[in-house]
Design an enzyme around this catalytic site. Structure first.
Site, PDB file in Angstrom:
ATOM      1  N   ASP A  10      13.202   4.167  -0.829  1.00 13.30           N
ATOM      2  CA  ASP A  10      11.949   3.417  -0.784  1.00 13.30           C
ATOM      3  C   ASP A  10      11.643   2.930  -2.206  1.00 13.30           C
ATOM      4  O   ASP A  10      11.505   3.726  -3.116  1.00 13.30           O
ATOM      5  CB  ASP A  10      10.854   4.369  -0.275  1.00 13.30           C
ATOM      6  CG  ASP A  10       9.537   3.659  -0.070  1.00 13.30           C
ATOM      7  OD1 ASP A  10       9.064   3.632   1.069  1.00 13.30           O
ATOM      8  OD2 ASP A  10       8.975   3.151  -1.060  1.00 13.30           O
ATOM      9  N   ASP A 110      11.463  -3.464   1.166  1.00 11.78           N
ATOM     10  CA  ASP A 110      11.550  -2.440   0.120  1.00 11.78           C
ATOM     11  C   ASP A 110      12.069  -1.076   0.597  1.00 11.78           C
ATOM     12  O   ASP A 110      11.877  -0.076  -0.072  1.00 11.78           O
ATOM     13  CB  ASP A 110      10.171  -2.262  -0.530  1.00 11.78           C
ATOM     14  CG  ASP A 110       9.150  -1.692   0.441  1.00 11.78           C
ATOM     15  OD1 ASP A 110       9.423  -1.637   1.655  1.00 11.78           O
ATOM     16  OD2 ASP A 110       8.065  -1.293  -0.010  1.00 11.78           O
ATOM     17  N   GLU A 111      12.727  -1.044   1.742  1.00  7.92           N
ATOM     18  CA  GLU A 111      13.202   0.237   2.274  1.00  7.92           C
ATOM     19  C   GLU A 111      14.577   0.085   2.907  1.00  7.92           C
ATOM     20  O   GLU A 111      14.860  -0.951   3.502  1.00  7.92           O
ATOM     21  CB  GLU A 111      12.264   0.709   3.397  1.00  7.92           C
ATOM     22  CG  GLU A 111      11.330   1.834   3.014  1.00  7.92           C
ATOM     23  CD  GLU A 111      10.517   2.312   4.205  1.00  7.92           C
ATOM     24  OE1 GLU A 111       9.291   2.239   4.110  1.00  7.92           O
ATOM     25  OE2 GLU A 111      11.119   2.714   5.224  1.00  7.92           O
TER      26      GLU A 111
END
Length: 369
Positions: A10, A110-111
DNA sequence: GTATGCTTTCGGC
DNA sequence: TTACGGCCGAAAGCATAC
């Protein structure tokens, strides 16, 4: 068959961290990344904020005006979102992460989940080293920190990644799963939203331990076979969901704030036609046809209403999109007395254009070539 | 009764 | 005390099919 080792990476306060990287002189100040609606000077909301700003209660979703108030005596930095820049940074980082995985699944900008079972030979010590290496590499090449959770499956990896952040690394080995999960509230599990949590609490189930101790057959009676079985397994840390590449986006949407609140269909259509153009442009680049069109309206009181329609056959026609959006807004206005503040359009239920052809021919009974 | 698909709402960032 | 974006996927609710 060796044990699975799954990582969830993350990227920390991603948009704000991208801005810090672009301009390191703001790194020691509160950084607030905003979406300005253009309606008035500071109308809009916070997209994300760095941890310094969070100490002042500034976080994603609050109005910009409120964020400014919370930071009025502080030397804070307010910046508009720059999605193109974040997309670029994300793409480079995802490429690095992908290179460390046997299998890779990006989730949002974003992960990402990494299945590293083979890479580390099922060994959690090695996985921890690999995670540190990935973090170092992202730091060295892209100057960004991330938080990583490692576990025997996606469920555990995801929850573990939240334990320490920013710049965290949390490893939950198979033998630690039970003590890790037991004290957590059931809402920690994916699939347990507010309603389900309420229902579980009413059944005397608050923590994952309570859930694990609950009779599996009774869970199935209460939630159905699929969900009941899933909850029972999740409660004892079992999750067989594979890490797999996502085939592509599931929906494309554009939303925008109106200059003035209105319930005038023509004014709304003017705006949504423009949104349809933008959706269509994005769609054309992806080479997708859609089976469903949806609209959304944020009303004067900030309540959110949506309507959607699914067609028999997929289409990629801009005029169909515009016409459907207009009809849906007409319907929505009939069913509410409020004025609209923001309006949006989305397409979903995608079919790749080649497959669309296939569907049609098989429907007509032609042999597939 | 459960599965499935569609529609609407919720929630994270 | 109010204030308020844009986008996505997940959750929830419902109707219908099996």
């Amino acid at each position: 068959m060796q044990a699975r080792v799954i990582m969830l990476v993350d990227l920390d306060f991603f948009f704000a961290q991208c801005e810090e990287r672009r301009n390191p002189s703001i790194r020691d100040k509160p950084v607030v990344v905003c979406v300005y609606s253009g309606r008035s000077e500071d109308s809009g909301a916070v997209s994300t904020a760095n941890y310094i700003a969070r100490k002042y209660g500034v976080k994603a979703g609050i109005p910009i005006y409120l964020a400014k108030k919370k930071l009025k005596d502080v030397d804070a930095v307010f910046l508009p979102v720059d999605h193109e820049f974040y997309d670029e940074v994300s793409e480079k980082i995802m490429r690095i992460l992908r290179s460390h995985a046997d299998r890779f699944e990006q989730v949002g900008i974003d992960e990402a989940y990494l299945d590293v079972s083979r890479k580390v030979n099922g060994d959690f010590e090695q996985a921890e080293k690999l995670a540190k290496k990935a973090k170092d590499e992202v730091k060295a090449h892209e100057k960004l920190t991330c938080s990583i959770g490692i576990g025997p499956n996606k469920l555990i990896a995801k929850i573990a990644s939240d334990i320490k952040k920013p710049d965290g690394l949390t490893v939950v080995k198979p033998e630690q799963v039970e003590s890790f999960l037991s004290p957590l509230p059931v809402s920690s599990l994916i699939g347990v939203g507010r309603k389900t949590e309420e229902k579980m609490v009413a059944m005397g189930i608050r923590t994952v331990r309570d859930l694990a101790e609950y009779d599996a057959q009774r869970l199935i009676e209460a939630f159905g076979r699929n969900l009941g079985t899933y909850f029972h397994k999740a409660s004892i840390g079992i999750d067989d969901e594979p890490v797999q590449e996502r085939s592509g986006v599931e929906s494309i949407s554009r939303i925008s704030t109106l200059k003035k609140n209105t319930r005038d269909l023509e004014l709304i259509t003017e705006k949504t036609n423009h949104l349809c153009d933008q959706v269509y442009e994005h769609l054309a680049q992806s080479g997708l046809s859609f089976k469903s069109v949806g609209i959304v309206a944020v009303m004067t009181d900030m309540s959110i209403l949506s309507r959607s329609e699914t067609f028999e056959n997929p289409t990629d026609d801009l005029e169909v999109l515009k016409k459907t959006a207009k009809e849906l807004f007409e319907r929505l206005l009939k069913e509410s007395e409020l004025e609209a503040r923001r309006v949006g359009v989305k397409v979903f239920n995608f079919v790749k254009k080649q497959e669309e052809q296939k569907q049609l021919t098989s429907f007509l009974g032609f042999p597939e070539s």
